[in-house]
Every structure is written in structure tokens, then in C-alpha cells.
Design a protein around this motif. Structure first.
Motif, PDB file in Angstrom:
ATOM      1  N   THR A 121      16.553  -4.224  -9.725  1.00 40.93           N
ATOM      2  CA  THR A 121      15.794  -3.954  -8.503  1.00 40.93           C
ATOM      3  C   THR A 121      14.712  -2.906  -8.763  1.00 40.93           C
ATOM      4  N   ILE A 122      13.527  -3.197  -8.294  1.00 36.60           N
ATOM      5  CA  ILE A 122      12.412  -2.251  -8.408  1.00 36.60           C
ATOM      6  C   ILE A 122      12.072  -1.720  -7.010  1.00 36.60           C
ATOM      7  N   PRO A 123      12.061  -0.405  -6.811  1.00 38.65           N
ATOM      8  CA  PRO A 123      11.631   0.152  -5.527  1.00 38.65           C
ATOM      9  C   PRO A 123      10.122   0.420  -5.552  1.00 38.65           C
ATOM     10  N   PHE A 124       9.402  -0.258  -4.662  1.00 37.10           N
ATOM     11  CA  PHE A 124       7.958  -0.019  -4.536  1.00 37.10           C
ATOM     12  C   PHE A 124       7.735   0.940  -3.362  1.00 37.10           C
ATOM     13  N   LYS A 125       7.103   2.077  -3.650  1.00 38.39           N
ATOM     14  CA  LYS A 125       6.859   3.090  -2.618  1.00 38.39           C
ATOM     15  C   LYS A 125       5.352   3.354  -2.519  1.00 38.39           C
ATOM     16  N   PHE A 126       4.857   3.434  -1.271  1.00 33.80           N
ATOM     17  CA  PHE A 126       3.414   3.616  -1.077  1.00 33.80           C
ATOM     18  C   PHE A 126       3.116   4.198   0.304  1.00 33.80           C
ATOM     19  N   LYS A 127       1.888   4.668   0.477  1.00 33.22           N
ATOM     20  CA  LYS A 127       1.429   5.222   1.745  1.00 33.22           C
ATOM     21  C   LYS A 127       0.109   4.570   2.150  1.00 33.22           C
ATOM     22  N   VAL A 128      -0.097   4.462   3.469  1.00 30.47           N
ATOM     23  CA  VAL A 128      -1.328   3.885   4.010  1.00 30.47           C
ATOM     24  C   VAL A 128      -1.939   4.880   4.995  1.00 30.47           C
ATOM     25  N   TYR A 129      -3.226   5.190   4.799  1.00 32.47           N
ATOM     26  CA  TYR A 129      -3.933   6.110   5.688  1.00 32.47           C
ATOM     27  C   TYR A 129      -5.062   5.360   6.393  1.00 32.47           C
ATOM     28  N   VAL A 130      -5.086   5.457   7.722  1.00 28.77           N
ATOM     29  CA  VAL A 130      -6.138   4.839   8.519  1.00 28.77           C
ATOM     30  C   VAL A 130      -6.909   5.957   9.206  1.00 28.77           C
ATOM     31  N   ASP A 131      -8.172   6.108   8.813  1.00 21.62           N
ATOM     32  CA  ASP A 131      -9.016   7.177   9.357  1.00 21.62           C
ATOM     33  C   ASP A 131      -8.355   8.544   9.167  1.00 21.62           C
ATOM     34  N   GLY A 132      -7.719   8.729   8.026  1.00 26.51           N
ATOM     35  CA  GLY A 132      -7.111  10.004   7.685  1.00 26.51           C
ATOM     36  C   GLY A 132      -5.717  10.229   8.233  1.00 26.51           C
ATOM     37  N   VAL A 133      -5.222   9.275   9.019  1.00 27.83           N
ATOM     38  CA  VAL A 133      -3.899   9.405   9.625  1.00 27.83           C
ATOM     39  C   VAL A 133      -2.916   8.494   8.901  1.00 27.83           C
ATOM     40  N   LYS A 134      -1.769   9.048   8.523  1.00 29.39           N
ATOM     41  CA  LYS A 134      -0.764   8.263   7.813  1.00 29.39           C
ATOM     42  C   LYS A 134      -0.120   7.254   8.757  1.00 29.39           C
ATOM     43  N   GLU A 135      -0.151   5.987   8.359  1.00 25.86           N
ATOM     44  CA  GLU A 135       0.412   4.915   9.178  1.00 25.86           C
ATOM     45  C   GLU A 135       1.912   4.773   8.934  1.00 25.86           C
ATOM     46  N   LYS A 136       2.627   4.450  10.016  1.00 26.97           N
ATOM     47  CA  LYS A 136       4.069   4.231   9.921  1.00 26.97           C
ATOM     48  C   LYS A 136       4.461   2.808  10.342  1.00 26.97           C
ATOM     49  N   ASP A 137       3.506   2.107  10.940  1.00 23.09           N
ATOM     50  CA  ASP A 137       3.779   0.764  11.445  1.00 23.09           C
ATOM     51  C   ASP A 137       3.743  -0.256  10.301  1.00 23.09           C
ATOM     52  N   LYS A 138       4.804  -1.009  10.134  1.00 21.31           N
ATOM     53  CA  LYS A 138       4.881  -2.003   9.062  1.00 21.31           C
ATOM     54  C   LYS A 138       3.846  -3.112   9.225  1.00 21.31           C
ATOM     55  N   ALA A 139       3.276  -3.235  10.414  1.00 19.99           N
ATOM     56  CA  ALA A 139       2.295  -4.291  10.666  1.00 19.99           C
ATOM     57  C   ALA A 139       1.012  -4.097   9.866  1.00 19.99           C
ATOM     58  N   VAL A 140       0.814  -2.903   9.290  1.00 20.43           N
ATOM     59  CA  VAL A 140      -0.395  -2.697   8.482  1.00 20.43           C
ATOM     60  C   VAL A 140      -0.347  -3.519   7.204  1.00 20.43           C
ATOM     61  N   VAL A 141       0.844  -3.957   6.796  1.00 22.27           N
ATOM     62  CA  VAL A 141       0.988  -4.767   5.583  1.00 22.27           C
ATOM     63  C   VAL A 141       0.772  -6.234   5.936  1.00 22.27           C
ATOM     64  N   ALA A 142      -0.226  -6.843   5.294  1.00 15.45           N
ATOM     65  CA  ALA A 142      -0.534  -8.251   5.554  1.00 15.45           C
ATOM     66  C   ALA A 142       0.297  -9.177   4.672  1.00 15.45           C
ATOM     67  N   SER A 143       0.504  -8.796   3.420  1.00 13.65           N
ATOM     68  CA  SER A 143       1.298  -9.624   2.510  1.00 13.65           C
ATOM     69  C   SER A 143       1.816  -8.761   1.366  1.00 13.65           C
ATOM     70  N   PHE A 144       2.933  -9.220   0.787  1.00 17.35           N
ATOM     71  CA  PHE A 144       3.549  -8.525  -0.356  1.00 17.35           C
ATOM     72  C   PHE A 144       4.116  -9.627  -1.249  1.00 17.35           C
ATOM     73  N   LEU A 145       3.404  -9.944  -2.348  1.00 17.37           N
ATOM     74  CA  LEU A 145       3.752 -11.101  -3.159  1.00 17.37           C
ATOM     75  C   LEU A 145       3.831 -10.740  -4.642  1.00 17.37           C
ATOM     76  N   ALA A 146       4.644 -11.498  -5.360  1.00 11.83           N
ATOM     77  CA  ALA A 146       4.757 -11.359  -6.816  1.00 11.83           C
ATOM     78  C   ALA A 146       4.333 -12.686  -7.442  1.00 11.83           C
ATOM     79  N   GLN A 147       3.222 -12.662  -8.146  1.00 11.12           N
ATOM     80  CA  GLN A 147       2.711 -13.869  -8.793  1.00 11.12           C
ATOM     81  C   GLN A 147       3.165 -13.921 -10.252  1.00 11.12           C
ATOM     82  N   PRO A 148       3.994 -14.930 -10.632  1.00 11.78           N
ATOM     83  CA  PRO A 148       4.358 -15.061 -12.049  1.00 11.78           C
ATOM     84  C   PRO A 148       3.113 -15.356 -12.882  1.00 11.78           C
ATOM     85  N   VAL A 149       2.957 -14.648 -13.986  1.00 13.17           N
ATOM     86  CA  VAL A 149       1.796 -14.849 -14.848  1.00 13.17           C
ATOM     87  C   VAL A 149       2.233 -14.860 -16.309  1.00 13.17           C
TER      88      VAL A 149
END
Length: 242
Positions: free
Chosen positions: A142-170
């Protein structure tokens, strides 16, 4: 000789009459390049040089156009409006009403154009254990992916800011895509996207690649993992499966 001169004179006169009649039937549409440009009036204008954060762009403005000749009827449409990230130019496109009440081809009034910029959100991550956008793990771990999103300088907490999260085999060498991408987010306990301790957390179990109907493992792929937010920004990690 006299007859020949009279014939040429008669022909010339006839041609002159035909040209005069033809010219009297032509309708000339004013061309802005040869006259004063129309007066443009903006409604709900966007200031030239303005900057907005994605998601906070004002509604599209409208425009009206008037001519120095009050008998000329003009229509004004706005070209170039967008809420997407990048620089945009709003240009009035003016059409002249023709005698048959249709509209002529629109002409750009560039002297009245205004520009504005839409800025992307600011993303931070992926944090440890991902390092410099890379990580190596065994299949099934298991890999834990951790990140932050800032909108106009304000840290977002709403998961709706994420449009997609995909792993493409290459392919690990050529990076050519191998099949369809697999979702990183899941409804399974411990593998849903969460916000806690000041950051988003998403656990992902590296797929164990096996041949169908067999316990024999195939060659291990690499994965291009990408988290994309609603504004089109993204974070990327290259996962090598050992």
C-alpha cells in the motif's frame, strides 16, 4: 470609315450605360477599416489586465455597438470568454444589418478588446514516502499519497476539489501506456479519499499482476499515478513495482 466610327461609338455608349446600370444595383456595406470604428459599450465588463483564481471568474460580459451613422444597425457579440486556466482576450465581434435584414460577416473591433488571466490552484505533494515524484514498492503493498490543495491562498478541505485520481500502467522504459488506467480511489475501508491532519490522504494498493486463470505473475509494470483537481492542475508520481 464613318460607319466604323459610328459603330464603335454606339458600342461604347451601350457599354457605358450597362456599367452605370450595373453599378446602380450594387449595395456597399461599410467596412470598419475605411470608417471610424463603431462605439463599443460593455455591460458587466471584465477589467483589462484583471486576474482571477479558477472558480472565481465573473460571468461573461455583453456588448453593444453603435455607428457614427444612425441609419446603420449593428449587432455585437463577445468572443474569447473562458473560465479555464490561462490568458484570455475578450473581443467585440460586430455585424452590420443588411437591407434584407440578415447580418453581414462579423468583424473584430480589436481596439476595444480586453484581456484577463485565470490562475490555477496551488498543489503541494505528494509527500513522503513519495520522494521527488517517485516511489518503488512491491506488488500488493500500500502506498499512502498525501497532498494539499490551495484555492486563492486558502487550504481546501472539500474532497470535491479532486476531479480524478488514476494509475496508468506504463512500460517502465518507454513509458508507453499499457492498457487502461485503474482508479486509485476506492469505496473499500481504508482506501477512500480523506482529509485529516491538514492534508488529503489516499491509500492505494499496488495491483498484483497475474495471468488470467494462472498464478504465474506477468512482467511487473510501472504506474504513472496522477491526481487531477477541478481546475486541471495535477500531481504526478512514478511508481516502480519490484
Amino acid at each position: 470609315m464613318t460607319r466604323s466610327k459610328l459603330s464603335r461609338s454606339a458600342i461604347g455608349a451601350a457599354l457605358g450605360t450597362a456599367v452605370a446600370i450595373s453599378m446602380s444595383m450594387v449595395t456597399f456595406t461599410p467596412v470598419f477599416a475605411d470608417t471610424l470604428p463603431p462605439q463599443i459599450t460593455w455591460t458587466n465588463p471584465i477589467a483589462d489586465g484583471a486576474t482571477f483564481t479558477y472558480g472565481a471568474v465573473p460571468a461573461a460580459p455583453t456588448c453593444t455597438a453603435t455607428s457614427e451613422d444612425p441609419a446603420v444597425v449593428l449587432k455585437c457579440d463577445v468572443d474569447g470568454y473562458s473560465v479555464e486556466v490561462g490568458q484570455h482576450t475578450l473581443t467585440p465581434m460586430v455585424s452590420t444589418q443588411l437591407p434584407d435584414l440578415t447580418w453581414g460577416a462579423p468583424e473584430a473591433v480589436t481596439t476595444a478588446a480586453t484581456s484577463y488571466t485565470v490562475e490555477a490552484w496551488k498543489l503541494k505533494g505528494f509527500y513522503s514516502p513519495v520522494k521527488d515524484g517517485k516511489i518503488t514498492r512491491k506488488a500488493g503493498s500500500t502506498i499512502p499519497f498525501k497532498f494539499k490543495v490551495y484555492v486563492d491562498g486558502v487550504k481546501e478541505k472539500d474532497k470535491a476539489v479532486v476531479a480524478s485520481f488514476l494509475a496508468q500502467p506504463v512500460d517502465c522504459t518507454t513509458l508507453v501506456a499499457q492498457g487502461a488506467p485503474v482508479p486509485v480511489t476506492s469505496t473499500h475501508k481504508g482506501f477512500t479519499l480523506k482529509y485529516r491532519d491538514g492534508a488529503f490522504h489516499q491509500n492505494w494498493k499496488v495491483p498484483a499482476v497475474k495471468a488470467k486463470g494462472s498464478t504465474k505473475k506477468l512482467a511487473k509494470p510501472c504506474y504513472d499515478v496522477r491526481m487531477t483537481t477541478q481546475d486541471g492542475s495535477f500531481l504526478q508520481a512514478f511508481v516502480t513495482v519490484r
